[in-house]
Design a protein around this motif. Structure first.
Motif, PDB file in Angstrom:
ATOM      1  N   GLY A 401      -0.567 -11.686  12.703  1.00 57.18           N
ATOM      2  CA  GLY A 401      -1.746 -11.438  11.781  1.00 57.18           C
ATOM      3  C   GLY A 401      -1.636 -10.425  10.537  1.00 57.18           C
ATOM      4  O   GLY A 401      -2.107 -10.603   9.527  1.00 57.18           O
ATOM      5  N   ILE A 402      -1.069  -9.140  10.850  1.00 54.22           N
ATOM      6  CA  ILE A 402      -0.837  -8.098  10.115  1.00 54.22           C
ATOM      7  C   ILE A 402       0.015  -8.628   9.293  1.00 54.22           C
ATOM      8  O   ILE A 402      -0.347  -8.543   7.729  1.00 54.22           O
ATOM      9  N   ALA A 403       1.109  -8.933   9.365  1.00 53.52           N
ATOM     10  CA  ALA A 403       2.291  -9.661   8.387  1.00 53.52           C
ATOM     11  C   ALA A 403       1.696 -10.519   7.458  1.00 53.52           C
ATOM     12  O   ALA A 403       1.854 -10.460   6.374  1.00 53.52           O
ATOM     13  N   THR A 404       1.177 -11.445   8.085  1.00 56.17           N
ATOM     14  CA  THR A 404       0.593 -12.636   7.238  1.00 56.17           C
ATOM     15  C   THR A 404      -0.569 -11.958   6.210  1.00 56.17           C
ATOM     16  O   THR A 404      -0.757 -12.584   5.220  1.00 56.17           O
ATOM     17  N   GLY A 405      -1.392 -10.890   6.825  1.00 55.61           N
ATOM     18  CA  GLY A 405      -2.277 -10.426   5.794  1.00 55.61           C
ATOM     19  C   GLY A 405      -1.554  -9.778   4.553  1.00 55.61           C
ATOM     20  O   GLY A 405      -2.020  -9.892   3.523  1.00 55.61           O
ATOM     21  N   TYR A 406      -0.552  -9.196   4.931  1.00 55.81           N
ATOM     22  CA  TYR A 406       0.124  -8.566   3.770  1.00 55.81           C
ATOM     23  C   TYR A 406       0.855  -9.743   2.850  1.00 55.81           C
ATOM     24  O   TYR A 406       0.597  -9.399   1.678  1.00 55.81           O
ATOM     25  N   TYR A 407       1.201 -11.023   3.578  1.00 54.69           N
ATOM     26  CA  TYR A 407       1.665 -11.834   2.632  1.00 54.69           C
ATOM     27  C   TYR A 407       0.441 -12.468   1.800  1.00 54.69           C
ATOM     28  O   TYR A 407       0.737 -12.908   0.671  1.00 54.69           O
ATOM     29  N   LEU A 408      -0.625 -12.649   2.173  1.00 53.67           N
ATOM     30  CA  LEU A 408      -1.884 -13.050   1.621  1.00 53.67           C
ATOM     31  C   LEU A 408      -2.227 -12.401   0.650  1.00 53.67           C
ATOM     32  O   LEU A 408      -2.616 -12.821  -0.511  1.00 53.67           O
ATOM     33  N   ASP A 409      -1.856 -10.998   0.463  1.00 54.64           N
ATOM     34  CA  ASP A 409      -1.910 -10.077  -0.637  1.00 54.64           C
ATOM     35  C   ASP A 409      -0.932 -10.250  -1.666  1.00 54.64           C
ATOM     36  O   ASP A 409      -0.765  -9.455  -2.771  1.00 54.64           O
ATOM     37  N   GLY A 410      -0.063 -10.961  -1.416  1.00 51.22           N
ATOM     38  CA  GLY A 410       0.954 -11.529  -2.372  1.00 51.22           C
ATOM     39  C   GLY A 410       2.452 -10.573  -2.181  1.00 51.22           C
ATOM     40  O   GLY A 410       3.125 -10.582  -3.203  1.00 51.22           O
ATOM     41  N   LEU A 412       5.171 -10.252  -0.087  1.00 55.00           N
ATOM     42  CA  LEU A 412       6.275 -10.794   0.872  1.00 55.00           C
ATOM     43  C   LEU A 412       7.288  -9.607   1.437  1.00 55.00           C
ATOM     44  O   LEU A 412       7.397  -9.774   2.691  1.00 55.00           O
ATOM     45  N   GLY A 413       7.524  -8.596   0.752  1.00 50.77           N
ATOM     46  CA  GLY A 413       8.295  -7.756   1.054  1.00 50.77           C
ATOM     47  C   GLY A 413       7.723  -7.048   2.202  1.00 50.77           C
ATOM     48  O   GLY A 413       8.481  -6.576   3.249  1.00 50.77           O
ATOM     49  N   ARG A 414       6.898  -6.544   2.138  1.00 50.24           N
ATOM     50  CA  ARG A 414       5.971  -5.793   3.013  1.00 50.24           C
ATOM     51  C   ARG A 414       5.818  -6.541   4.414  1.00 50.24           C
ATOM     52  O   ARG A 414       5.819  -5.913   5.374  1.00 50.24           O
ATOM     53  N   ALA A 415       5.406  -7.664   4.046  1.00 46.63           N
ATOM     54  CA  ALA A 415       5.206  -8.745   5.559  1.00 46.63           C
ATOM     55  C   ALA A 415       6.756  -8.572   6.283  1.00 46.63           C
ATOM     56  O   ALA A 415       6.799  -8.588   7.367  1.00 46.63           O
ATOM     57  N   LEU A 416       7.662  -8.994   5.678  1.00 43.89           N
ATOM     58  CA  LEU A 416       9.122  -9.104   6.206  1.00 43.89           C
ATOM     59  C   LEU A 416       9.470  -7.641   6.861  1.00 43.89           C
ATOM     60  O   LEU A 416      10.132  -7.653   7.848  1.00 43.89           O
TER      61      LEU A 416
END
Length: 659
Positions: A401-410, A412-416
């Motif tokens: 959830g935390i990673a996909t939250g970062y992704y939803l903010d656009g 992707l690097g932070r999510a990965l």
């Protein structure tokens, strides 16, 4: 006895021929002098004597020494038990050749090869009409069997042994420890402690219809005709409250030994639905961690709604199952209900924290699918503070959830980067680690990063096989099959995708729908059009049966694409237009419904179709500008080039392709 034994041995020695002496029902002998006499006789047996002893219990002789000297042969239940062929021979001899095979099967299974039981059943069947078994005749046979078992077996046991047998007849299998726990006269557990092993050994030696279930003789069961007899007698001797107490004690023993299915069965048999619900609540995390949601669904289905509706942990479990099947509205309603029940304070503090953490994770999952990035991150972060370490499945979901939250903010690097950090600090053989790998694979899939998706997919497959996580195994096969399809390695694609598609009852429904679409595309590429269409049609039927309407557009889009590839353009356009694509939040479908519609419309000789295609592509391009989704962006640009070419804009089309 010594004088008698010597005199008898001398008399028998003078007999001119071999002879057989049969002592039937030897188990009724209680005089120790008779045992001693025969043991003396057998210590120096007359040459002509062959002694046959038929008994339900081993004689108290020096049998180990006789066995060592090769002086004794033993036929026990397993040797005397009729096989199916022997039962058929016996019944045809008794009833004639007109007896039907199904009758033979029924009687053999009922008797379990017990010759006396088979004989009594045969006597109840009319020789003139042995073609089918009438219930009245079997009832007559069972009455004869009950009489036999009472007269010849149970009535001859001491009252305490009878009561123990009747008490443990509630069990489909039993061990010494389980017997001690279940049978506690006057409610005192201590009174009975330690008797179980000797009791079972005595039953076995007495041949009281006890059948070992393992080589170590730890677990046993009754011959089922004997158990049926005991069940009926139990109702006569024990009150309903006493029988319920037996089931309660059995439930407690089974739960303490991690036989949760049995614990549930006995709690429900005791009429304790609340206790059964508590058992599920205590053990739901174990099922979460092992991806055993079908089993959890079956458990929940046994609990009456009036109990389940006031049990927050069970409401949360129902919500988790609903979310796995994309029934988010239902999940949200269940979560609201669970939150109200948690507010009543019925759980102890530790259980309440775990349940609250679970509630937050499930709210994060709903936020994940609705695109609410901040809610996802906030709920998942708070959940990690509350969830215990052994809630590995939920903790993995929280990290996702935390990673996909970062992704939803656009970002992707932070999510990965977040996933990579968590992978480095998480035990590699844990459900949380598998969830982190799945999340990494998910991002690689969105980006069309087939090389890294293959690497992560293989890691996920190895870990999920080691942990026996069937859902994650199937998902790993889906990702690997997709990679091979994209590389045009169709045989390997089919091998992996078929494994995902065949896991329809364990793979999450959204991913299973994608697997169905990819299998269909693979068959179409292999020039197997009928199979390609059949797969998606079967998938539609299955999804409708599961009432997962949110998943249906992905399969409808796949069917439209198959029709287009098979040349049925008009049908493909009609079907694509019927598909309600829903909000463009994630674009997770193997074939995005808007893409399927645009592809079909491109082939219409109609300017309005081209205009509609342009509008669809503009919507998708705006989405890809907000969220990094290279896989979808590539499809959008390819279709944009085709659209430009259809409009005669060849230079622009070439430029779009080159970009």
């Amino acid at each position: 006895p010594e004088i008698l034994a010597g005199s008898l041995a001398n008399d028998l020695q003078r007999l001119p021929n071999d002879f057989i002496l049969v002592l039937d029902d030897y188990h009724v002998i209680t005089n120790p002098q008779i045992h001693h006499l025969l043991e003396l006789l057998l210590s120096h047996p007359p040459a002509r004597l062959h002694l046959v002893v038929a008994t339900r219990a081993e004689p108290p002789w020096a049998l180990p020494q006789m066995r060592a000297r090769g002086q004794v042969s033993e036929l026990r239940f397993s040797e005397l038990q009729f096989t199916r062929v022997e039962s058929e021979q016996f019944l045809r001899h008794s009833l004639g050749d007109a007896i039907a095979p199904d009758v033979i099967t029924i009687l053999h299974e009922e008797s379990e090869g017990w010759a006396a039981g088979l004989q009594l059943m045969a006597l109840a069947i009319d020789r003139r009409d042995p073609v089918s078994v009438r219930s009245t005749r079997l009832a007559a046979a069972n009455e004869d069997i009950r009489t036999f078992l009472w007269d010849e077996v149970l009535s001859k046991q001491p009252l305490e042994v009878q009561n123990r047998l009747l008490a443990i007849s509630i069990l489909s299998r039993f061990s010494a420890s389980l017997c001690e726990s279940v049978y506690a006269p006057h409610g005192s557990q201590e009174v009975c402690e330690g008797w179980g092993r000797n009791f079972l050994s005595d039953l076995l030696h007495a041949n009281l219809f006890v059948i070992p279930l393992d080589g170590s003789h730890e677990f046993f069961r009754f011959h089922h005709l004997f158990q049926q007899f005991l069940v009926e007698r139990r109702k006569e001797r024990f009150t309903a409250a006493e029988i319920a107490a037996l089931h309660q004690r059995a439930s407690a023993w089974f739960e303490s030994h991690d036989f949760i299915e049995d614990a549930l069965d006995h709690a429900l048999a005791a009429g304790d639905a609340t206790g059964a619900a508590d058992i599920i609540g205590r053990h739901r995390m174990e099922l979460y961690n092992r991806d055993q949601f079908a089993r959890l669904r079956r458990w929940l289905g046994q609990i009456p709604p009036e109990v389940k509706n006031h049990h927050p942990e069970l409401l949360l479990a129902e919500a988790r199952i609903a979310s796995l099947n994309w029934r988010f509205t239902e999940s949200a309603v269940l979560l609201d209900h669970a939150e109200r029940e948690l507010a009543h304070g019925s759980l102890d503090p530790a259980a309440n924290d775990t349940a609250t953490g679970e509630l937050l994770v499930l709210r994060a999952i709903i936020g994940f699918w609705t695109g609410d990035a901040q809610t996802v991150v906030n709920n998942a972060t708070r959940a990690l503070e509350l969830l215990p370490a052994d809630a590995s499945h939920l903790r993995g979901n929280a990290h996702t959830g935390i990673a996909t939250g970062y992704y939803l903010d656009g970002d992707l690097g932070r999510a990965l980067g977040y996933i990579e950090e968590r992978l480095s600090e998480t035990p590699s053989l844990s459900p949380a680690y598998a969830w982190l790998l799945q999340t990494d694979a998910f991002f690689r899939w969105l980006q069309g990063d087939w090389t890294n998706l293959a690497l992560t997919g293989f890691r996920l497959l190895r870990v999920s096989e080691e942990l026996e996580l069937s859902d994650q195994q199937a998902l790993a096969h889906y990702f690997l099959g997709t990679v091979h399809y994209m590389r045009n390695e169709l045989d390997l694609a089919e091998e992996h995708l078929a494994k995902a598609f065949n896991a329809r009852f364990v793979l999450r429904l959204m991913w299973w729908a994608q697997a169905a679409a990819m299998v269909s595309l693979t068959y179409q590429a292999q020039e197997r059009p009928k199979e390609a269409r059949q797969v998606v049609e079967d998938a539609q039927t299955f999804i409708l049966e599961r009432h997962a309407m949110r998943v249906l557009p992905a399969v409808g889009a796949a069917l439209a694409e198959i029709e287009r590839r098979q040349g049925a353009v008009a049908a493909a356009v009609a079907r694509a237009r019927q598909v309600d694509p829903g909000p463009l939040t994630w674009a997770l479908a193997a074939i995005e419904p808007r893409i399927a519609q645009a592809r079909a419309l491109l082939w219409l000789d109609d300017d309005s179709g081209l205009d509609q295609t342009a509008a669809l592509l503009a919507e998708l391009r705006e989405f890809c500008d907000r969220l990094p989704n290279r896989r979808l962006a590539c499809e959008v640009e390819a279709l944009s080039a085709l659209l430009q070419d259809r409009r005669g804009e060849r230079e622009q089309a070439l430029a779009t392709v080159q970009c």
